[in-house]
Enzyme design. Structure first.
Site, mmCIF file in Angstrom:
data_model
loop_
_atom_site.group_PDB
_atom_site.id
_atom_site.type_symbol
_atom_site.label_atom_id
_atom_site.label_comp_id
_atom_site.label_asym_id
_atom_site.label_seq_id
_atom_site.Cartn_x
_atom_site.Cartn_y
_atom_site.Cartn_z
ATOM 1 N N ARG A 141 0.808 -1.239 0.000
ATOM 2 C CA ARG A 141 0.000 0.000 0.000
ATOM 3 C C ARG A 141 0.835 1.280 0.000
ATOM 4 N NH1 ARG A 141 -3.100 -3.097 3.844
ATOM 5 N NH2 ARG A 141 -4.783 -4.132 2.693
ATOM 6 N N LYS A 163 2.892 11.235 -11.647
ATOM 7 C CA LYS A 163 2.018 10.373 -12.456
ATOM 8 C C LYS A 163 2.747 9.057 -12.681
ATOM 9 C CE LYS A 163 -0.914 13.461 -15.169
ATOM 10 N NZ LYS A 163 -1.220 13.966 -16.525
ATOM 11 N N GLU A 205 9.259 17.248 -25.147
ATOM 12 C CA GLU A 205 8.654 17.604 -23.856
ATOM 13 C C GLU A 205 9.243 18.895 -23.292
ATOM 14 O OE1 GLU A 205 5.973 16.166 -23.027
ATOM 15 O OE2 GLU A 205 6.081 13.967 -23.060
ATOM 16 N N LYS A 247 6.867 22.825 -14.668
ATOM 17 C CA LYS A 247 6.057 21.650 -14.295
ATOM 18 C C LYS A 247 5.763 21.667 -12.790
ATOM 19 C CE LYS A 247 5.021 16.910 -14.765
ATOM 20 N NZ LYS A 247 5.142 15.658 -15.471
ATOM 21 N N GLU A 257 -4.761 16.811 -11.566
ATOM 22 C CA GLU A 257 -5.304 17.186 -12.876
ATOM 23 C C GLU A 257 -6.814 17.421 -12.860
ATOM 24 O OE1 GLU A 257 -3.118 15.526 -16.207
ATOM 25 O OE2 GLU A 257 -4.946 15.570 -17.394
ATOM 26 N N ARG A 261 -3.491 21.173 -14.826
ATOM 27 C CA ARG A 261 -2.394 20.265 -15.175
ATOM 28 C C ARG A 261 -2.524 19.693 -16.587
ATOM 29 N NH1 ARG A 261 0.630 15.631 -11.488
ATOM 30 N NH2 ARG A 261 1.985 14.923 -13.158
ATOM 31 N N ASN A 265 -0.283 18.358 -21.293
ATOM 32 C CA ASN A 265 -0.536 17.354 -22.332
ATOM 33 C C ASN A 265 -0.649 17.971 -23.713
ATOM 34 O OD1 ASN A 265 -0.541 14.714 -21.303
ATOM 35 N ND2 ASN A 265 -2.364 15.209 -20.114
ATOM 36 N N HIS A 268 -0.298 15.803 -26.785
ATOM 37 C CA HIS A 268 -0.356 14.406 -26.355
ATOM 38 C C HIS A 268 -1.615 13.675 -26.818
ATOM 39 C CE1 HIS A 268 2.974 15.743 -23.943
ATOM 40 N NE2 HIS A 268 3.113 14.573 -23.338
ATOM 41 N N HIS A 272 -0.685 10.381 -28.336
ATOM 42 C CA HIS A 272 -1.042 9.072 -27.771
ATOM 43 C C HIS A 272 -1.747 8.217 -28.822
ATOM 44 C CE1 HIS A 272 -0.957 10.470 -23.261
ATOM 45 N NE2 HIS A 272 0.240 10.262 -23.765
ATOM 46 N N HIS A 285 7.466 8.129 -27.782
ATOM 47 C CA HIS A 285 6.485 9.031 -27.163
ATOM 48 C C HIS A 285 6.723 10.482 -27.618
ATOM 49 C CE1 HIS A 285 3.796 10.645 -24.102
ATOM 50 N NE2 HIS A 285 4.762 11.470 -23.733
HETATM 51 P P1 NAD Z 1 12.215 5.125 -22.271
HETATM 52 O O1 NAD Z 1 12.106 4.992 -20.838
HETATM 53 O O2 NAD Z 1 11.740 4.003 -23.125
HETATM 54 O O3 NAD Z 1 13.737 5.427 -22.632
HETATM 55 C C1 NAD Z 1 14.106 5.586 -23.960
HETATM 56 C C2 NAD Z 1 15.254 4.633 -24.366
HETATM 57 O O4 NAD Z 1 16.474 5.164 -23.898
HETATM 58 C C3 NAD Z 1 15.141 3.253 -23.802
HETATM 59 O O5 NAD Z 1 15.618 2.322 -24.747
HETATM 60 C C4 NAD Z 1 16.069 3.312 -22.598
HETATM 61 O O6 NAD Z 1 16.560 2.057 -22.208
HETATM 62 C C5 NAD Z 1 17.167 4.178 -23.146
HETATM 63 N N1 NAD Z 1 17.937 4.908 -22.155
HETATM 64 C C6 NAD Z 1 17.484 5.510 -21.039
HETATM 65 N N2 NAD Z 1 18.464 6.216 -20.465
HETATM 66 C C7 NAD Z 1 19.557 6.049 -21.230
HETATM 67 C C8 NAD Z 1 20.889 6.532 -21.159
HETATM 68 N N3 NAD Z 1 21.253 7.410 -20.225
HETATM 69 N N4 NAD Z 1 21.771 6.137 -22.104
HETATM 70 C C9 NAD Z 1 21.377 5.295 -23.102
HETATM 71 N N5 NAD Z 1 20.132 4.820 -23.237
HETATM 72 C C10 NAD Z 1 19.235 5.200 -22.304
HETATM 73 O O7 NAD Z 1 11.460 6.430 -22.822
HETATM 74 P P2 NAD Z 1 11.357 7.924 -22.300
HETATM 75 O O8 NAD Z 1 11.302 8.738 -23.526
HETATM 76 O O9 NAD Z 1 12.358 8.228 -21.272
HETATM 77 O O10 NAD Z 1 9.934 7.947 -21.576
HETATM 78 C C11 NAD Z 1 8.761 7.682 -22.287
HETATM 79 C C12 NAD Z 1 7.736 7.174 -21.308
HETATM 80 O O11 NAD Z 1 7.479 8.182 -20.338
HETATM 81 C C13 NAD Z 1 6.409 6.839 -21.936
HETATM 82 O O12 NAD Z 1 5.975 5.605 -21.442
HETATM 83 C C14 NAD Z 1 5.501 7.960 -21.485
HETATM 84 O O13 NAD Z 1 4.162 7.550 -21.374
HETATM 85 C C15 NAD Z 1 6.076 8.302 -20.160
HETATM 86 N N6 NAD Z 1 5.800 9.657 -19.718
HETATM 87 C C16 NAD Z 1 5.302 9.825 -18.469
HETATM 88 C C17 NAD Z 1 5.067 11.084 -17.994
HETATM 89 C C18 NAD Z 1 4.597 11.280 -16.569
HETATM 90 O O14 NAD Z 1 4.231 12.399 -16.200
HETATM 91 N N7 NAD Z 1 4.638 10.256 -15.744
HETATM 92 C C19 NAD Z 1 5.326 12.212 -18.778
HETATM 93 C C20 NAD Z 1 5.825 12.008 -20.060
HETATM 94 C C21 NAD Z 1 6.067 10.722 -20.518
HETATM 95 N N1 GLY Z 2 3.237 14.755 -18.445
HETATM 96 C C1 GLY Z 2 2.025 15.398 -18.105
HETATM 97 C C2 GLY Z 2 1.806 15.489 -16.653
HETATM 98 O O1 GLY Z 2 2.633 15.119 -15.862
HETATM 99 O O2 GLY Z 2 0.767 15.943 -16.239
#
Ligand code: NAD
Ligand code: GLY
Length: 384
Positions: A141, A163, A205, A247, A257, A261, A265, A268, A272, A285
């Site tokens: 939890r 998030k 982003e 942010k 949100e 917030r 997006n 997005h 998406h 992404h």
């Molecule tokens: P990811 O986590 O897939 O990383 C991208 C690639 O880079 C992967 O292959 C990873 O292994 C590699 N990598 C990571 N760090 C590295 C480094 N230092 N050196 C070499 N390779 C490295 O993708 P991302 O773009 O970081 O994140 C995308 C994800 O984030 C999506 O799932 C999206 O939905 C999510 N997201 C969440 C929020 C939120 O607010 N929680 C906001 C935006 C995006």
């Molecule tokens: N990435 C959008 C949010 O965190 O609200």
């Protein structure tokens, strides 16, 4: 048509990028407030110098790309802080952001006998951060977790704000929780090993913060985009810091949100749909967000909210960041229909009505619905 209007004037605390050494941005959420540390070489401070949650054990969650690069350094440092440190290395990729992979985190926690004083560390990009956060929110939890984002996208967005989620085959990030980390450690040096394609995806982003909130930042991005792509440390530090400031400000106003917030997006809703429509992992992404921002800006123009010159300015910046400026064709017979179908599953939708983040004049965002036919026209005009 109901609409949320956002008139955002965030306070800039930014000093000149030239003054860069390391920065701390605070996110103010009462007793859940935390800091975002930004600097080069911060992994070296994990063993001392950074305030970590206390605990009986630590679990480092990483993947099979990032683990071999930075896992040993992090584990070694954490061994000086926790009685026992475990690691779980997950398969790399957006397509693995689901139940089966999440289960492997719980398997590791339970197999190692981790109790509710365990601390989770997310070492990787947004996929690892979102899944580790969700595991932390639900294991016994709720246990504390720390974000160590290693992609630009994760440093400027996903590691901040709480998030957490996994994907469902029918929709992106559909299962998750709001759950804040205790600390975010953005080591800019880890970006040295990131591929150019992932750097560009992260820039999507960063770019979004300008048109929705801060035209001064957009102007700075226009003059600094080449430095950012070539990983100039001072430029990156400023971009990460300003993105996190904006942010943090938005999240501290509207953590769950309820309205504001949603402006984060921008791009997005279309993005998406691209990710889900192409199959997770085919378009990154950030790439979906890049093409999605073009569509959202063009929709804003057609609604009379912003002029063509601004849309062109944004398109030029997105293109210079190395991002796609046209969306893919998801369906050869009814492309716009397929986009609309996918966008209706968006979390911002209300009673089946899609709500878009639109630009309501430079530096200002609005969240509202738009007539289907107008959206269809935009998709037809903006897809390859
Ligand atoms: P990811 O986590 O897939 O990383 C991208 C690639 O880079 C992967 O292959 C990873 O292994 C590699 N990598 C990571 N760090 C590295 C480094 N230092 N050196 C070499 N390779 C490295 O993708 P991302 O773009 O970081 O994140 C995308 C994800 O984030 C999506 O799932 C999206 O939905 C999510 N997201 C969440 C929020 C939120 O607010 N929680 C906001 C935006 C995006
Ligand atoms: N990435 C959008 C949010 O965190 O609200």
């Amino acid at each position: 048509m109901s609409e949320t209007v956002v008139d955002l004037v965030p306070t800039s605390q930014s000093a000149s990028p030239a003054e860069f050494a390391s920065y701390r941005v605070s996110i103010d959420l009462g007793d859940r407030s935390y800091g975002i540390e930004i600097g080069a070489g911060l992994l070296g401070l994990l063993q001392e110098g950074l305030e970590l949650p206390s605990g009986t054990s630590a679990l480092v969650v990483t993947n099979d790309t990032v683990g071999p690069l930075y896992g040993a350094q992090v584990v070694e440092a954490l061994r000086k802080r926790y009685p026992v440190v475990h690691t779980v290395q997950l398969p790399d990729g957006e397509e693995f952001k689901g139940w089966e992979t999440l289960q492997r985190i719980f398997d590791a926690l339970l197999t190692h006998g981790c109790d509710r004083k365990a601390v989770l560390f997310a070492l990787g990009g947004g996929v690892i951060g979102d899944m580790t956060g969700f595991a932390a929110a639900t294991y016994m939890r709720g246990v504390p977790f720390v974000q160590i984002p290693t992609t630009l996208l994760a440093q400027v967005d996903s590691s901040v704000g709480g998030k957490t989620a996994i994907n469902h085959p029918l929709g992106k990030n559909m299962v998750g929780a709001f759950y804040q980390p205790r600390l975010v450690v953005c080591d800019l040096a880890t970006l040295d090993t990131l591929s150019p394609r992932e750097m560009s995806a992260g820039l999507a982003e960063v770019l979004k913060y300008g048109p929705i909130a801060d035209m001064e930042f957009m102007q700075w991005l226009e003059s600094s985009i080449d430095a950012l792509r070539s990983r100039d440390r001072a430029a990156l530090a400023h971009a990460v810091r300003r993105s996190c400031e904006i942010k943090a400000w938005v999240v501290s106003q509207d953590e769950r949100e309820g309205g504001l917030r949603a402006i984060l997006n921008f791009g997005h809703t279309f993005g998406h749909a691209i990710e889900a429509g192409m199959g997770y992992g085919v378009w990154l992404h950030g790439e979906g967000v890049g093409a999605g921002m073009v569509m959202a800006a063009e929709l804003s123009r057609r609604l009379g909210l912003v002029d063509g010159a601004f849309v062109q300015r944004l398109i030029t910046l997105i293109e210079r960041a190395g991002l796609p400026i046209r969306g893919p064709v998801l369906d050869a017979t009814d492309n716009a229909g397929r986009y609309l179908e996918l966008m209706r599953i968006d979390k911002k939708s209300e009673a089946g009505e899609i709500r878009f983040v639109l630009i309501d004049g430079p530096g200002k965002a609005i969240v509202r619905a738009a007539p289907d036919q107008l959206v269809r026209d935009v998709i037809d005009a903006c897809c390859a």
